[in-house]
Scaffold this motif. Structure first.
Motif, short mmCIF file in Angstrom:
data_model
loop_
_atom_site.label_atom_id
_atom_site.label_comp_id
_atom_site.label_asym_id
_atom_site.label_seq_id
_atom_site.Cartn_x
_atom_site.Cartn_y
_atom_site.Cartn_z
N ARG A 198 -5.61 4.30 6.14
CA ARG A 198 -4.89 3.38 5.84
C ARG A 198 -4.44 2.18 5.96
NH1 ARG A 198 -6.81 3.04 -0.79
NH2 ARG A 198 -6.09 1.03 0.08
N ASP B 291 -1.97 7.82 8.30
CA ASP B 291 -2.77 7.24 7.13
C ASP B 291 -3.75 6.53 7.39
OD1 ASP B 291 -3.87 5.95 4.84
OD2 ASP B 291 -1.87 7.27 4.19
N TYR C 294 0.65 -1.47 -0.41
CA TYR C 294 0.27 -0.38 0.10
C TYR C 294 0.43 1.15 -0.07
CZ TYR C 294 -3.13 4.04 1.74
OH TYR C 294 -3.52 4.56 1.66
N ARG D 65 -2.70 3.90 11.59
CA ARG D 65 -4.37 4.99 11.79
C ARG D 65 -4.10 5.87 13.18
NH1 ARG D 65 -7.04 0.94 9.14
NH2 ARG D 65 -6.90 -0.23 11.73
#
Length: 317
Positions: free
Chosen positions: A252, A250, A32, A255
């Motif tokens: 995603r 972030d 990611y 957090r």
């Protein structure tokens, strides 16, 4: 004919469930972050080597966009790496290369927890994923900044252990040098939080003036090569820290609130990581995301060159 039983070193094994859950999450985080935060994308020919106190698992696909598939073997306290060297099964995280193949090595949370490591404002697992992102980033940078460090080392006949902390180890007891580094980093962090663009420019220029004065005073004679090496170490360590920080906060990713993790980043004991992160956050404040391709792909300019360009002709808006 009876088939011999496999030796302890070659028999299959498994990581404990919590360690495996961390590893699976970290592989997802790497993919990611590489695709959506740093823009690195898939890194070719990278082998991951992960181990706990008994077991080592390896994958040539999990960190380059392929299947999250692993092979396992027991180790007897020594983990053999792709370059043929062996390391003790202790707290560690680093990247390396052999030929045109790169590798990433890390011990699991159970090993770190047993050594008394904590999360510094978040969970230990979150911190370790962020560390993985930092070190994994260096794999993508080996053909650029990594090669430049190699050239400096070869040209100056430096020892094999010359690394991002070597300058600190050499100068940390010099109060003048150390106080300058401390002030430079503070100015750059202040620039990253400046309310106006003009204020950020002024703070960056002040930090750069101090750095230039430090270079002129200490990086001379037999140490002149450090004026070339430090900007590259700041680029490598700073961009790695930037990615770790951005993933931690972030929605995603980790957090985690910035206020929870930033103190750990801002007060990191290692100069290159602390000042490098401050430099990239200041650059981000000045230019947005325009620098990422330079830092994570082309590698033609170091962080100080990018900062100087961002403040060279600014009208202090």
């Amino acid at each position: 004919m009876t088939t011999p039983a496999p030796s302890a070193e070659s028999s299959p094994c498994q990581l404990d469930a919590p360690d495996r859950a961390w590893l699976d999450r970290s592989m997802s985080a790497w993919n990611y972050a590489a695709n959506h935060i740093s823009g690195i994308g898939h890194v070719k020919k990278i082998q991951a080597v992960i181990f706990d106190k008994d077991c080592v698992v390896t994958s040539s696909t999990a960190m380059n966009g392929g299947p999250n598939r692993w092979e396992s073997n027991r180790h007897q306290g020594k983990v053999k790496l792709p370059d043929g060297t062996e390391i003790p099964s202790q707290v560690i995280s680093f990247s390396g290369s052999v030929g045109d193949h790169s590798f990433f090595v890390m011990s699991t949370p159970s090993v770190w927890r047993a050594a008394g490591k904590t999360g510094k404002g978040t969970t230990l697992e979150n911190l370790m994923t962020a560390v993985m992102l930092h070190e994994g980033t260096h794999v993508a940078q080996m053909p650029t900044y990594g090669e430049k460090i190699g050239e400096i080392s070869e040209r100056n006949k430096l020892p094999q252990d010359f690394n991002d902390d070597s300058i600190q180890k050499q100068f940390e007891k010099d109060k003048g040098f150390a106080s300058s580094v401390e002030r430079e980093a503070k100015l750059l962090f202040m620039a990253s939080r400046a309310k106006t663009h003009g204020a950020a420019v002024r703070l960056v220029r002040s930090a750069r003036a101090m750095m230039k004065a430090r270079y002129a005073r200490w990086f001379v004679g037999k140490d002149a090569y450090l004026a070339e090496a430090e900007p590259i170490w700041l680029t490598l360590e700073g961009s790695g820290q930037w990615l770790a920080y951005r993933w931690e906060t972030d929605a995603r990713g980790g957090r985690v609130a910035s206020s929870a993790v930033m103190p750990g980043f801002e007060h990191d004991k290692w100069w290159s990581q602390r000042e490098g992160l401050a430099a990239f956050l200041a650059l981000e404040r000045l230019t947005g995301a325009t620098w990422k391709r330079q830092a994570f792909d082309t590698g033609r300019k170091d962080i100080l060159q990018m900062l100087d360009e961002a403040t060279a002709t600014d009208r202090l808006k």
